[in-house]
Write an enzyme that holds these catalytic residues in place. Sequence first.
Site, mmCIF file in Angstrom:
data_model
loop_
_atom_site.group_PDB
_atom_site.id
_atom_site.type_symbol
_atom_site.label_atom_id
_atom_site.label_comp_id
_atom_site.label_asym_id
_atom_site.label_seq_id
_atom_site.Cartn_x
_atom_site.Cartn_y
_atom_site.Cartn_z
ATOM 1 C CD GLU A 35 -2.817 1.044 2.466
ATOM 2 O OE1 GLU A 35 -2.805 0.088 3.254
ATOM 3 O OE2 GLU A 35 -3.481 2.075 2.638
ATOM 4 N NE ARG A 259 2.718 -8.722 10.394
ATOM 5 C CZ ARG A 259 2.757 -7.585 9.692
ATOM 6 N NH1 ARG A 259 3.701 -6.711 9.890
ATOM 7 N NH2 ARG A 259 1.846 -7.309 8.808
ATOM 8 C CE LYS A 269 2.996 0.153 4.949
ATOM 9 N NZ LYS A 269 2.505 -0.067 3.588
#
Length: 556
Positions: A35, A259, A269
């Site tokens: 994104e 992850r 982020k």
Amino acid sequence: MVEEEKSLNFIEEIIEEDLRNGKNDGRVLTRFPPEPNGYLHIGHAKSICLNFSLAQKYNGKTNLRFDDTNPVTEDVEYVDSIKKDIQWLGFQWADELYTSDYFDTLYAYAVELIKKELAYVDDSTSEEIAASKGTPTVPGTPTVYRSRSIEENLRLFEEMRDGKYKDGEKVLRAKIDLASPNMHMRDPIIYRIKHAHHHRTGDKWCIYPMYDFAHGQSDSIEKITHSVCTLEFIPHRPLYDWLIDRLEIFPSKQYEFARLNLNYTVMSKRKLLQLVNEKFVEGWDDPRMPTISGLRRRGYTPESIRNFCERIGIQKRENMIDVSLLEFCIREDLNKTAWRRMAVLDPIKLIITNYPEGKVEELVGENNPEVEGGEGNRVIPFSNELWIERDDFMEDAPKKFFRLGPGLSVRLKHGYIVTCTDFKKDENGNITEVHCEYVPNSKSGEDTSGMKVKGTIHWVSVTHAKEVEVRLYDRLFQDENPAAAEDFKASINPNSLHIIEKAYVEPDLANAELGKGYQFIRLGYFNLDSRNTTADKLVFNRTVTLKDSWAKESKK
Ligand code: ATP
Ligand code: MG
């Protein structure tokens, strides 16, 4: 052969099984779907390395797809940085794609679901929807809007698209199962109204698809064969499959891996953006940030990051990786490639009283002793006045101090053996000068003195030294798991940056190249700072120390 199979990771096993079964005509197509709402971090590097190397291994391809369905947080600055970082890591995507390019198709898919009586417009507020969804143990209850007719839904959805309603006034929901044990299947929202300018589609749309509706359908449009994502998407998988199945489109499949979590690091982020906005760091590429751009500026190489990702492998369970493994990987790489240089960070003056004033000798040192031929030599000027490191001298040296002190001898790297004869102090007791005599026939490489000394120290000639700025870094967080704390910023290390405004380096470093690693002998690996270096002032960042100083610390 057997051994080779053992080393497959679980996704490779799935791919090989698919290939054996002739699935997807033997085609492998993965994608990396960031994104564009921030810079990439080391966690993304793990996903990039995985997706691109799977495709490489099986003669496939990888698409770069910008998952740009949230107009508010996205920006072209991020798009550009993401592309740069992926290429810098050493990967090239097949197609550069944008979910926003599929908005027309996604809209048509939504209409199709309505026509199949599989979606409806709901006027409830988000609180009402949440409340009516029930809990994992209590089934949800339908809102009054669930029984709207196909015609009414088609008309309302069209009006939503045409801007008749305000943000939040209506949503489009998939009509699945309000009693499903999986909350994601309880009539999830698939479209919402958002009157916002989009960085690519401008003002064309005021309704935007939700992640779950956009993601799987984009995979399918591109005919992605293996859609790899992180574990938190496991509960989304039934919805992923349901939508593809009901729309009767290409059956992409989703697979999940753990992850990357690194200790002493935050990786989301959203949190990194806070550090930037609240000026805890200089920007996304601050050398203390776990972003790819920060690591690059710090002096990490693409090889070291790829190697790190390879080493940690992929798992099906969440875990925490020690950040010292990342540091180990860059140390290992720079040890092989960095050119050796001398620099003095905390200088005191050493005067060689029996060396002629004004005389200059040009000593030579190999650039890289780790490779045959040393990648050439550089010239190191030697004279009667040198800078040495303050802590290489002690007035009352203990027995095992193999450096300088009254009466002690050391070798000056690439040069002569010197013996300390005297020193001077200022009124505060600080050493200001160390006096030595050198041994003329002890020059490195042609030493006939027969003297044995235990220590070698680095130095630079006072008249030839170049003055530079050096920045030393420590971990940005003191807490091992900062993200788990209520306020992750509470454990920010106040001493994560130490600036030395005046350090001395050997003159050859005037030719230092951006992007190249240098080992400052005995001090660590350094590189030129790409942002703050000017023609008048070189700024060096310490990438990593020579040894793991934290490992020592914890054993104390
Ligand atoms: P963040 O939580 O940091 O914002 P994200 O998952 O929202 O990360 P995206 O841009 O959506 O960021 O991620 C792009 C891809 O990178 C996704 O496939 C995601 O699963 C993967 N990814 C993100 N963070 C990690 C991580 N820490 N380890 C491995 N893969 C990750
Ligand atoms: Mg995301």
